[in-house]
Write a protein that holds these residues in place. Structure first.
Motif, PDB file in Angstrom:
ATOM      1  N   LEU A  91     -19.558 -48.233 -48.642  1.00  0.00           N
ATOM      2  CA  LEU A  91     -19.940 -47.103 -47.788  1.00  0.00           C
ATOM      3  C   LEU A  91     -18.796 -46.097 -47.748  1.00  0.00           C
ATOM      4  N   GLU A  92     -19.146 -44.827 -47.908  1.00  0.00           N
ATOM      5  CA  GLU A  92     -18.187 -43.729 -47.793  1.00  0.00           C
ATOM      6  C   GLU A  92     -18.636 -42.861 -46.624  1.00  0.00           C
ATOM      7  N   ALA A  93     -17.692 -42.509 -45.748  1.00  0.00           N
ATOM      8  CA  ALA A  93     -18.020 -41.714 -44.566  1.00  0.00           C
ATOM      9  C   ALA A  93     -17.035 -40.562 -44.429  1.00  0.00           C
ATOM     10  N   ARG A  94     -17.552 -39.417 -43.992  1.00  0.00           N
ATOM     11  CA  ARG A  94     -16.703 -38.240 -43.754  1.00  0.00           C
ATOM     12  C   ARG A  94     -17.150 -37.570 -42.474  1.00  0.00           C
ATOM     13  N   LEU A  95     -16.227 -36.842 -41.854  1.00  0.00           N
ATOM     14  CA  LEU A  95     -16.524 -36.035 -40.679  1.00  0.00           C
ATOM     15  C   LEU A  95     -16.036 -34.618 -40.977  1.00  0.00           C
ATOM     16  N   LEU A  96     -16.964 -33.662 -40.963  1.00  0.00           N
ATOM     17  CA  LEU A  96     -16.645 -32.266 -41.249  1.00  0.00           C
ATOM     18  C   LEU A  96     -16.815 -31.440 -39.979  1.00  0.00           C
ATOM     19  N   GLU A  97     -16.151 -30.274 -39.964  1.00  0.00           N
ATOM     20  CA  GLU A  97     -16.189 -29.428 -38.773  1.00  0.00           C
ATOM     21  C   GLU A  97     -16.306 -27.961 -39.159  1.00  0.00           C
ATOM     22  N   ARG A  98     -17.145 -27.246 -38.393  1.00  0.00           N
ATOM     23  CA  ARG A  98     -17.209 -25.790 -38.458  1.00  0.00           C
ATOM     24  C   ARG A  98     -16.901 -25.286 -37.053  1.00  0.00           C
ATOM     25  N   VAL A  99     -15.891 -24.449 -36.917  1.00  0.00           N
ATOM     26  CA  VAL A  99     -15.453 -23.975 -35.606  1.00  0.00           C
ATOM     27  C   VAL A  99     -16.015 -22.582 -35.352  1.00  0.00           C
ATOM     28  N   ASP A 100     -16.539 -22.387 -34.152  1.00  0.00           N
ATOM     29  CA  ASP A 100     -16.997 -21.079 -33.699  1.00  0.00           C
ATOM     30  C   ASP A 100     -16.205 -20.749 -32.435  1.00  0.00           C
ATOM     31  N   PRO A 101     -15.002 -20.127 -32.588  1.00  0.00           N
ATOM     32  CA  PRO A 101     -14.134 -19.901 -31.443  1.00  0.00           C
ATOM     33  C   PRO A 101     -14.789 -19.100 -30.322  1.00  0.00           C
ATOM     34  N   ALA A 102     -15.652 -18.179 -30.650  1.00  0.00           N
ATOM     35  CA  ALA A 102     -16.282 -17.354 -29.622  1.00  0.00           C
ATOM     36  C   ALA A 102     -17.229 -18.174 -28.750  1.00  0.00           C
ATOM     37  N   ALA A 103     -17.802 -19.218 -29.290  1.00  0.00           N
ATOM     38  CA  ALA A 103     -18.774 -20.024 -28.550  1.00  0.00           C
ATOM     39  C   ALA A 103     -18.127 -21.169 -27.777  1.00  0.00           C
ATOM     40  N   GLY A 104     -16.843 -21.450 -28.055  1.00  0.00           N
ATOM     41  CA  GLY A 104     -16.180 -22.554 -27.371  1.00  0.00           C
ATOM     42  C   GLY A 104     -16.681 -23.907 -27.801  1.00  0.00           C
ATOM     43  N   GLN A 105     -17.216 -23.960 -28.999  1.00  0.00           N
ATOM     44  CA  GLN A 105     -17.722 -25.227 -29.527  1.00  0.00           C
ATOM     45  C   GLN A 105     -17.593 -25.253 -31.034  1.00  0.00           C
ATOM     46  N   ARG A 106     -17.855 -26.400 -31.583  1.00  0.00           N
ATOM     47  CA  ARG A 106     -17.821 -26.569 -33.027  1.00  0.00           C
ATOM     48  C   ARG A 106     -19.068 -27.341 -33.447  1.00  0.00           C
ATOM     49  N   THR A 107     -19.398 -27.216 -34.698  1.00  0.00           N
ATOM     50  CA  THR A 107     -20.489 -28.000 -35.256  1.00  0.00           C
ATOM     51  C   THR A 107     -19.864 -29.063 -36.138  1.00  0.00           C
ATOM     52  N   TRP A 108     -20.227 -30.300 -35.894  1.00  0.00           N
ATOM     53  CA  TRP A 108     -19.706 -31.404 -36.704  1.00  0.00           C
ATOM     54  C   TRP A 108     -20.807 -31.956 -37.586  1.00  0.00           C
ATOM     55  N   MET A 109     -20.391 -32.449 -38.728  1.00  0.00           N
ATOM     56  CA  MET A 109     -21.312 -33.110 -39.641  1.00  0.00           C
ATOM     57  C   MET A 109     -20.700 -34.426 -40.085  1.00  0.00           C
ATOM     58  N   GLU A 110     -21.457 -35.494 -39.879  1.00  0.00           N
ATOM     59  CA  GLU A 110     -21.086 -36.803 -40.407  1.00  0.00           C
ATOM     60  C   GLU A 110     -21.839 -36.977 -41.720  1.00  0.00           C
ATOM     61  N   ILE A 111     -21.145 -37.465 -42.731  1.00  0.00           N
ATOM     62  CA  ILE A 111     -21.763 -37.703 -44.031  1.00  0.00           C
ATOM     63  C   ILE A 111     -21.563 -39.170 -44.385  1.00  0.00           C
ATOM     64  N   TYR A 112     -22.654 -39.807 -44.802  1.00  0.00           N
ATOM     65  CA  TYR A 112     -22.605 -41.213 -45.209  1.00  0.00           C
ATOM     66  C   TYR A 112     -23.284 -41.359 -46.551  1.00  0.00           C
ATOM     67  N   ARG A 113     -22.593 -42.017 -47.471  1.00  0.00           N
ATOM     68  CA  ARG A 113     -23.182 -42.301 -48.778  1.00  0.00           C
ATOM     69  C   ARG A 113     -22.684 -43.649 -49.247  1.00  0.00           C
ATOM     70  N   ARG A 114     -23.483 -44.300 -50.028  1.00  0.00           N
ATOM     71  CA  ARG A 114     -23.094 -45.557 -50.648  1.00  0.00           C
ATOM     72  C   ARG A 114     -23.684 -45.548 -52.047  1.00  0.00           C
ATOM     73  N   PRO A 115     -22.823 -45.282 -53.043  1.00  0.00           N
ATOM     74  CA  PRO A 115     -23.311 -45.208 -54.422  1.00  0.00           C
ATOM     75  C   PRO A 115     -24.103 -46.449 -54.801  1.00  0.00           C
ATOM     76  N   GLY A 116     -25.203 -46.215 -55.476  1.00  0.00           N
ATOM     77  CA  GLY A 116     -26.061 -47.315 -55.912  1.00  0.00           C
ATOM     78  C   GLY A 116     -27.101 -47.649 -54.862  1.00  0.00           C
ATOM     79  N   ALA A 117     -26.710 -48.389 -53.851  1.00  0.00           N
ATOM     80  CA  ALA A 117     -27.646 -48.869 -52.830  1.00  0.00           C
ATOM     81  C   ALA A 117     -28.123 -47.775 -51.895  1.00  0.00           C
ATOM     82  N   GLY A 118     -27.298 -46.783 -51.681  1.00  0.00           N
ATOM     83  CA  GLY A 118     -27.643 -45.738 -50.728  1.00  0.00           C
ATOM     84  C   GLY A 118     -27.516 -46.233 -49.299  1.00  0.00           C
TER      85      GLY A 118
END
Length: 107
Positions: free
Chosen positions: A43-70
């Motif tokens: 299993l491979e996992a990542r956490l990505l972020e997009r920041v919107d300073p004007a909104a006082g929040q960020r959007t996060w994305m978790e990504i999960y992949r596992r080559p072969g089995a999925g």
């Protein structure tokens, strides 16, 4: 992965995080992703972020992949149970899941 093996499904989860909750939640999620990767070989996992300073929040994305089995149904349920619990404790909701399957490469 052999050329005949079908590509596995990858999961992308995104949601908004208030700036005030970001630091503590980030540490908890990264630790949980490391534990999930240790418990599920490949299993491979990542956490990505997009920041919107004007909104006082960020959007996060978790990504999960596992080559072969999925990311099969049981693994997806384990991921969501563990990660959503941390988000809920931080007052973060609205997790949206998108699942994609890689297309085979050109011959």
């Amino acid at each position: 992965m052999s050329p005949a093996a079908p590509p596995g499904v990858e999961h992308y989860l995104y949601y908004r995080v208030p700036d005030a909750a970001a630091t503590g939640l980030r540490l908890a999620l990264l630790a949980e992703q490391a534990a999930l990767c240790a418990a599920h070989p490949g299993l491979e996992a990542r956490l990505l972020e997009r920041v919107d300073p004007a909104a006082g929040q960020r959007t996060w994305m978790e990504i999960y992949r596992r080559p072969g089995a999925g990311v099969e149904e049981a693994l997806a349920a384990a991921i969501e149970a563990r990660m959503a619990a941390h988000c809920a404790a931080a007052g973060v909701g609205g997790r949206h899941l998108e699942a994609f399957r890689a297309l085979p490469p050109c011959a």
